[in-house]
Design an enzyme around this catalytic site. Structure first.
Site, short mmCIF file in Angstrom:
data_model
loop_
_atom_site.label_atom_id
_atom_site.label_comp_id
_atom_site.label_asym_id
_atom_site.label_seq_id
_atom_site.Cartn_x
_atom_site.Cartn_y
_atom_site.Cartn_z
N SER A 138 0.86 -1.18 0.00
CA SER A 138 0.00 0.00 0.00
C SER A 138 0.90 1.23 0.00
O SER A 138 1.68 1.42 0.93
CB SER A 138 -0.88 -0.05 1.25
OG SER A 138 -1.66 1.12 1.36
N LYS A 164 -1.36 -1.08 -4.24
CA LYS A 164 -2.47 -0.19 -3.88
C LYS A 164 -1.94 1.23 -3.78
O LYS A 164 -0.88 1.46 -3.20
CB LYS A 164 -3.05 -0.67 -2.55
CG LYS A 164 -4.04 0.25 -1.90
CD LYS A 164 -4.80 -0.52 -0.83
CE LYS A 164 -4.83 0.23 0.48
NZ LYS A 164 -5.59 -0.51 1.51
N LYS A 166 -2.87 5.11 -2.66
CA LYS A 166 -3.81 5.95 -1.92
C LYS A 166 -4.18 7.16 -2.77
O LYS A 166 -3.31 7.78 -3.40
CB LYS A 166 -3.16 6.41 -0.61
CG LYS A 166 -2.91 5.29 0.37
CD LYS A 166 -4.22 4.74 0.95
CE LYS A 166 -3.94 3.74 2.07
NZ LYS A 166 -5.19 3.26 2.70
N ASP A 192 -7.16 3.32 -3.13
CA ASP A 192 -7.87 3.38 -1.84
C ASP A 192 -8.07 4.84 -1.47
O ASP A 192 -7.11 5.59 -1.33
CB ASP A 192 -7.06 2.65 -0.75
CG ASP A 192 -7.80 2.58 0.60
OD1 ASP A 192 -8.94 3.07 0.69
OD2 ASP A 192 -7.22 2.02 1.55
N GLU A 217 -11.18 1.21 -3.37
CA GLU A 217 -11.52 0.89 -1.99
C GLU A 217 -12.08 2.12 -1.29
O GLU A 217 -11.51 3.21 -1.38
CB GLU A 217 -10.24 0.40 -1.29
CG GLU A 217 -10.40 -0.07 0.14
CD GLU A 217 -9.06 -0.53 0.73
OE1 GLU A 217 -8.10 -0.75 -0.02
OE2 GLU A 217 -8.99 -0.65 1.96
N ASP A 242 -13.90 -1.09 3.08
CA ASP A 242 -12.99 -1.30 4.21
C ASP A 242 -13.67 -0.72 5.46
O ASP A 242 -14.36 -1.45 6.20
CB ASP A 242 -11.65 -0.60 3.89
CG ASP A 242 -10.66 -0.56 5.04
OD1 ASP A 242 -10.97 -1.00 6.15
OD2 ASP A 242 -9.53 -0.04 4.83
N LYS A 266 -10.29 -6.69 8.01
CA LYS A 266 -9.29 -6.42 9.05
C LYS A 266 -9.93 -6.90 10.35
O LYS A 266 -10.97 -6.37 10.76
CB LYS A 266 -9.02 -4.91 9.16
CG LYS A 266 -8.35 -4.29 7.94
CD LYS A 266 -8.24 -2.78 8.09
CE LYS A 266 -7.59 -2.17 6.85
NZ LYS A 266 -7.66 -0.70 6.83
N GLY A 294 -4.41 -4.09 6.10
CA GLY A 294 -3.35 -3.87 7.08
C GLY A 294 -3.54 -2.54 7.77
O GLY A 294 -4.25 -1.67 7.26
O1 OSB Z 1 -7.19 1.98 4.56
O2 OSB Z 1 -6.11 0.18 4.43
C1 OSB Z 1 -6.24 1.32 4.89
C2 OSB Z 1 -3.19 2.16 7.03
C3 OSB Z 1 -3.76 2.87 8.05
C4 OSB Z 1 -5.12 3.12 8.01
C5 OSB Z 1 -5.88 2.64 6.94
C6 OSB Z 1 -5.30 1.89 5.94
C7 OSB Z 1 -3.93 1.68 5.96
C8 OSB Z 1 -3.21 0.98 4.92
C9 OSB Z 1 -1.92 0.34 5.35
O3 OSB Z 1 -3.53 0.99 3.75
C10 OSB Z 1 -1.68 -0.97 4.74
C11 OSB Z 1 -0.54 -1.67 5.41
O4 OSB Z 1 -0.60 -1.97 6.63
O5 OSB Z 1 0.44 -1.94 4.72
MG MG Z 2 -8.42 0.95 3.22
#
Ligand code: OSB
Ligand code: MG
Length: 374
Positions: A138, A164, A166, A192, A217, A242, A266, A294
């Protein structure tokens, strides 16, 4: 069967190797709450609270989780005997509303403890099937699209099986275009939004449709199941939820309403592994693929994610990257490593399958609290 005689909650501080920016906030200096549960036979289980430093991803934070642990969770579970982790999950579910991340860290620690007592792996006790899990990465929002393109190239070269990216309003189409150009036409990439958009932004999100993303996402807010369903009707790209999926019932609602076609699971977000397994099963029954999300976890939370991701319906590579993607040094041995884009599930070792490095933990701990049966 176990009787929890002691819960040790500690806060550790760990700096991420790089600042992680998402539409709802920034992470760098992580404050992580870890819980150690000890039963009447002296067996130990570990859990990690995924609540953030600030309430941007969800209303919970490490500090609200700590309050919940002290005031409401410890009184329900300490000194009490449970048949299995599912019974503990039910007790917490019945006792008070919300605070799922706080409940989850104790529930997940009890799964580790139960597996340790049986001498089986956590993955095995969850019903895991896959010996290796495909690894995704990510990538946070970068300064410029060209920076993202560099990161995408590096990640693919490192072997990651899914990337992924952001996004946020103002950091979307140019970034996705740059990512797609760097990755090539067929590479598995997705976006995401962490709830950064509103339904009125549908046209803006439609500009992402030509880029052949695996999914977008959580474009809209946590409570926007109906609006996600409306948005999905206006987009070709599948939506994945999510933040919105806080329980098995929410997953069923999503499927019923057509609010998305994929679920990010999660365990911390849904109150623990019992609920995560239920969501996995509901999704499987409706041919909805899932993947493991994650929360920038240490090696303890990562162990739970690796075990969960070994279940059969986790058919899409998750956000479960190796330790070195996040930390200069992790708190478990061996650290989580990736080879050829895969992480090996430690079915051959009991519980989490990794040792917690207690010396390092002591060094990183800023405070701790013990809840005991006395
Ligand atoms: O939206 O998946 C998410 C990290 C903190 C809060 C939200 C998210 C995330 C990540 C991190 O995308 C993914 C990772 O742990 O590698
Ligand atoms: Mg997410």
């Amino acid at each position: 069967m176990f009787r929890l005689d002691r819960i040790v909650v500690r806060e550790i501080r760990m700096d991420l190797k790089e600042t992680f920016r998402i539409s709802s906030g920034v992470s760098q200096a992580r404050r992580i709450a870890l819980v150690e549960v000890v039963d009447a036979d002296g067996a130990v289980g570990w859990g990690e609270c995924v609540a953030g430093e600030r309430p941007n991803y969800s209303p919970e934070t490490i500090d609200t989780a700590w309050l919940a642990l002290r005031e409401w969770i410890a009184p329900v579970v300490v000194g009490r005997t449970f048949e299995n982790p599912q019974a503990l999950a039910r007790a917490l579910d019945d006792a008070f509303r919300g605070h799922r991340m706080a409940k989850a860290c104790v529930e997940m620690a009890s799964w580790d403890l139960a597996a340790m007592k049986l001498g089986v792996s956590l993955a095995g006790s969850l019903g895991g099937a896959r010996q290796q899990i495909a690894t995704g990465i990510s990538l946070g929002i970068q300064e410029r699209p060209s920076d993202l393109a560099d990161r995408v190239g590096t990640a693919l070269a490192a072997g990651y099986r899914r990337i992924k990216v952001k996004i946020a309003p103002g950091a979307d189409e140019p970034y996705i275009r740059a990512a797609r150009e760097a990755a090539g036409p067929d590479a598995p990439i997705m976006a995401d939004a962490n709830g950064g958009y509103r339904l009125e932004d549908a046209e803006r999100l439609q500009t992402l449709d030509p880029y052949n993303l695996m999914m977008i996402e959580q474009p809209l807010g946590t409570d926007d199941l109906l609006r996600h369903a409306e948005l999905q009707r206006q987009l070709r790209t599948p939506l994945c939820l999510d933040e919105s999926i806080t329980s098995p019932d929410r997953a069923a609602d999503m499927i019923h309403l057509g609010s998305g076609r994929i679920i990010n699971i999660k365990a911390g977000r849904v109150g623990g592994l019992t609920a995560a397994l239920a969501i996995h099963d509901i999704a499987a029954a409706h041919a909805i693929p899932v993947w493991c999300g994650g929360m920038l976890e240490s090696g303890i939370g990562r162990a739970h994610n690796v075990a969960l991701a070994s279940l059969p319906n986790f058919t899409i590579p998750g956000d479960v990257s190796p330790s070195s993607r996040y930390w200069h040094e992790d708190i478990v041995a061996p650290e989580w490593t990736m080879a050829d884009g895969l992480i090996t599930v430690p079915f051959d070792r009991p519980g989490l399958g990794v040792e917690v490095n207690r010396d390092r933990l002591e060094h990183l701990t800023v405070h701790q609290e013990v809840f005991e049966n006395r």
